[in-house]
Design a protein around this motif. Structure first.
Motif, PDB file in Angstrom:
ATOM      1  N   ALA A  91      42.007  41.805  31.116  1.00 22.14           N
ATOM      2  CA  ALA A  91      40.663  41.484  30.351  1.00 22.14           C
ATOM      3  C   ALA A  91      40.403  40.181  31.168  1.00 22.14           C
ATOM      4  O   ALA A  91      39.688  38.956  31.145  1.00 22.14           O
ATOM      5  CB  ALA A  91      41.184  41.319  29.209  1.00 22.14           C
ATOM      6  N   THR A  92      40.241  40.027  32.443  1.00 26.14           N
ATOM      7  CA  THR A  92      39.392  39.523  33.234  1.00 26.14           C
ATOM      8  C   THR A  92      38.557  38.955  33.665  1.00 26.14           C
ATOM      9  O   THR A  92      37.553  38.356  34.421  1.00 26.14           O
ATOM     10  CB  THR A  92      40.482  39.090  34.405  1.00 26.14           C
ATOM     11  N   CYS A  93      36.979  40.471  34.212  1.00 23.52           N
ATOM     12  CA  CYS A  93      36.169  40.243  34.625  1.00 23.52           C
ATOM     13  C   CYS A  93      35.695  41.321  33.496  1.00 23.52           C
ATOM     14  O   CYS A  93      36.034  42.553  33.017  1.00 23.52           O
ATOM     15  CB  CYS A  93      36.491  40.649  35.713  1.00 23.52           C
ATOM     16  N   SER A  94      33.919  41.352  34.497  1.00 26.51           N
ATOM     17  CA  SER A  94      33.433  42.716  33.984  1.00 26.51           C
ATOM     18  C   SER A  94      32.904  44.367  34.923  1.00 26.51           C
ATOM     19  O   SER A  94      32.894  44.886  34.248  1.00 26.51           O
ATOM     20  CB  SER A  94      31.780  42.373  33.149  1.00 26.51           C
ATOM     21  N   ARG A  95      33.116  43.452  36.262  1.00 27.43           N
ATOM     22  CA  ARG A  95      32.700  44.128  37.481  1.00 27.43           C
ATOM     23  C   ARG A  95      33.258  44.671  38.394  1.00 27.43           C
ATOM     24  O   ARG A  95      35.031  44.278  37.701  1.00 27.43           O
ATOM     25  CB  ARG A  95      31.330  43.370  38.082  1.00 27.43           C
ATOM     26  N   LEU A  96      33.364  45.769  38.420  1.00 24.40           N
ATOM     27  CA  LEU A  96      34.130  46.615  39.525  1.00 24.40           C
ATOM     28  C   LEU A  96      35.164  45.852  40.757  1.00 24.40           C
ATOM     29  O   LEU A  96      36.232  45.796  40.847  1.00 24.40           O
ATOM     30  CB  LEU A  96      33.599  47.569  40.152  1.00 24.40           C
ATOM     31  N   ALA A  97      33.986  45.363  41.071  1.00 23.13           N
ATOM     32  CA  ALA A  97      33.709  44.556  42.352  1.00 23.13           C
ATOM     33  C   ALA A  97      34.857  43.362  42.378  1.00 23.13           C
ATOM     34  O   ALA A  97      35.965  42.694  42.790  1.00 23.13           O
ATOM     35  CB  ALA A  97      32.774  43.929  42.989  1.00 23.13           C
ATOM     36  N   GLU A  98      34.854  42.834  40.563  1.00 20.57           N
ATOM     37  CA  GLU A  98      35.935  41.591  40.446  1.00 20.57           C
ATOM     38  C   GLU A  98      36.897  41.837  40.037  1.00 20.57           C
ATOM     39  O   GLU A  98      37.995  41.200  40.068  1.00 20.57           O
ATOM     40  CB  GLU A  98      34.372  41.184  39.806  1.00 20.57           C
ATOM     41  N   ALA A  99      37.255  43.190  39.082  1.00 22.12           N
ATOM     42  CA  ALA A  99      38.612  43.660  39.064  1.00 22.12           C
ATOM     43  C   ALA A  99      38.386  44.146  40.180  1.00 22.12           C
ATOM     44  O   ALA A  99      40.615  44.375  40.033  1.00 22.12           O
ATOM     45  CB  ALA A  99      37.592  44.916  37.783  1.00 22.12           C
ATOM     46  N   ARG A 100      38.891  45.129  41.131  1.00 25.25           N
ATOM     47  CA  ARG A 100      39.444  45.665  42.300  1.00 25.25           C
ATOM     48  C   ARG A 100      40.869  45.284  43.100  1.00 25.25           C
ATOM     49  O   ARG A 100      41.854  45.521  42.648  1.00 25.25           O
ATOM     50  CB  ARG A 100      38.543  46.104  43.326  1.00 25.25           C
ATOM     51  N   ASP A 101      40.540  44.087  43.019  1.00 26.84           N
ATOM     52  CA  ASP A 101      42.096  43.382  43.715  1.00 26.84           C
ATOM     53  C   ASP A 101      42.939  42.956  43.239  1.00 26.84           C
ATOM     54  O   ASP A 101      44.436  43.550  43.483  1.00 26.84           O
ATOM     55  CB  ASP A 101      41.071  41.497  44.267  1.00 26.84           C
ATOM     56  N   GLU A 102      42.685  42.628  41.354  1.00 21.62           N
ATOM     57  CA  GLU A 102      43.862  43.052  40.424  1.00 21.62           C
ATOM     58  C   GLU A 102      44.616  44.003  40.426  1.00 21.62           C
ATOM     59  O   GLU A 102      45.677  44.918  40.512  1.00 21.62           O
ATOM     60  CB  GLU A 102      43.713  42.256  39.013  1.00 21.62           C
TER      61      GLU A 102
END
Length: 372
Positions: A91-102
């Motif tokens: 539950a840290t972000c909205s976008r795929l690019a922002e979520a992908r690393d985690e």
């Protein structure tokens, strides 16, 4: 005979399902509290992107009146070593690019991931290459990945898809969700332009800082995929909802003349006709402006289908509950990337969560008492 989706009436000596929560904002905190309350789940730790939260006791951070003895960790690799989770809730972000690393770090460790990042509800709708890569990574490491939430993930897509199950023919779909943004944190409010002037809102649209609802393309992708439709194009329109009264939430104050939210509409065209129309006016404290919330679905079909309810299904509570309730389904799922349309329908999996995970004697569904 249909396969039973439960184990035996008692989870026996199974260890609790260890859950790591990523994000300690409003949504992460809500999910953490639900994990604590659900028998069979164990809140194993939390990871926060903000370094300033590192070392804080998780109990205090999520609004409890007691300490849990679990310090929040900033580094995800460290959090994994400390918590040894079976499932992670992101539950840290909205976008795929922002979520992908985690997500990639978690999958490489074999952890099953449920994310509420809106673009992860159907990542192939906007980035099929990234979606395919995540699917391969999950399969390679025996993990599974799911994007969910109240919207996208339920009201304007999964519920729509379910309602078409009684239809012999579907000509077009219109769905509207009027909701209150107050439960959400800064990321969602910034995406909606809440607190800006109308001029700054329009400038934000032009610059990509204001995006309105993140998830229309994902919802359309889920619906079209379920119906076997090919969409020609999608048109979107975003307009500011300008407040005439003062409104406050824990995260923002909106004065009269400022933007309280965004009216966002998306229309998907098929064979020269509008096939799917989704309308989503979102604002903080709509009741202060005399606006009632609600969800409405209209399907031009044989037979015709109409469903409406007011007030809205609460977005914050609904999203947190969906994420936690889908834990057993994700544990039962094959490795890979999944959507809510792929897995069994969500339900309030009450009692001990372990009894809903496949394994052991599947001959009988558990009674309610067995999990309490």
């Amino acid at each position: 005979m249909a396969r039973q989706s439960t184990i035996s009436e008692s989870p026996g000596g199974q260890a609790p399902i260890r859950v790591l929560v990523l994000g300690t904002g409003q949504m992460g905190s809500a999910m953490a509290r639900l994990v604590l309350a659900r028998p069979g789940l164990e809140l194993a730790g939390a990871c926060a992107r903000r370094p300033g939260r590192a070392g804080m006791d998780l109990g205090r951070a999520i609004g409890l009146d007691r300490a849990l003895g679990l310090p929040i960790v900033h580094d995800l690799e460290e959090a994994l070593v400390r918590s040894r989770p079976r499932v992670a809730l992101q539950a840290t972000c909205s976008r795929l690019a922002e979520a992908r690393d985690e997500i990639e770090i978690l999958l490489r460790h074999g952890v099953r991931v449920i994310t509420i990042a809106e673009e992860m509800a159907c990542p192939a709708a906007t980035d099929p290459v990234a979606a395919a890569a995540l699917d391969r990574l999950a399969r390679d490491h025996g993990a599974a990945l799911l994007g969910t939430g109240i919207n996208p993930g339920f009201v304007l897509d999964l519920l729509v898809i379910t309602l078409t199950g009684v239809c012999a023919e579907v000509r077009s779909i219109r769905a509207e969700r009027i909701n209150d943004l107050s439960p959400y944190g800064p990321t969602v409010l910034e995406n909606q332009g809440v607190g800006l002037s109308p001029e700054a809102f329009r400038a934000g649209l032009a610059e990509g800082r204001v995006v309105g609802h993140l998830g229309f393309r994902q919802s359309i992708g889920l619906i079209a995929g379920a119906l076997g439709w090919t969409i020609d194009r999608i048109e979107e329109r975003r307009e500011p909802i300008v407040s005439t009264v003062r409104r406050e939430t824990p995260c923002v104050t909106v004065e009269p003349g400022q933007v309280a939210g965004c009216r966002h509409t998306a229309t998907a065209w098929r064979r020269g006709e509008p096939a799917i129309t989704l309308v989503h006016p979102q604002q903080v404290r709509p009741e202060l402006a005399g606006v009632g919330t609600g969800d409405r679905i209209e399907i031009d079909s044989s037979p015709p289908v109409r469903l409406s309810g007011s007030p809205e299904i609460p977005g914050g509570q609904g999203t947190a509950a969906l994420a936690v309730n889908m834990i057993p389904h994700l544990l039962n799922a094959a490795p890979g990337l999944h959507t809510m349309a792929d897995l069994p329908i969500p339900a309030a999996r009450l009692g001990d969560a372990r009894r809903w995970v496949l394994g052991g004697d599947r001959s009988a569904a558990p009674t309610e008492e067995a999990g309490q």
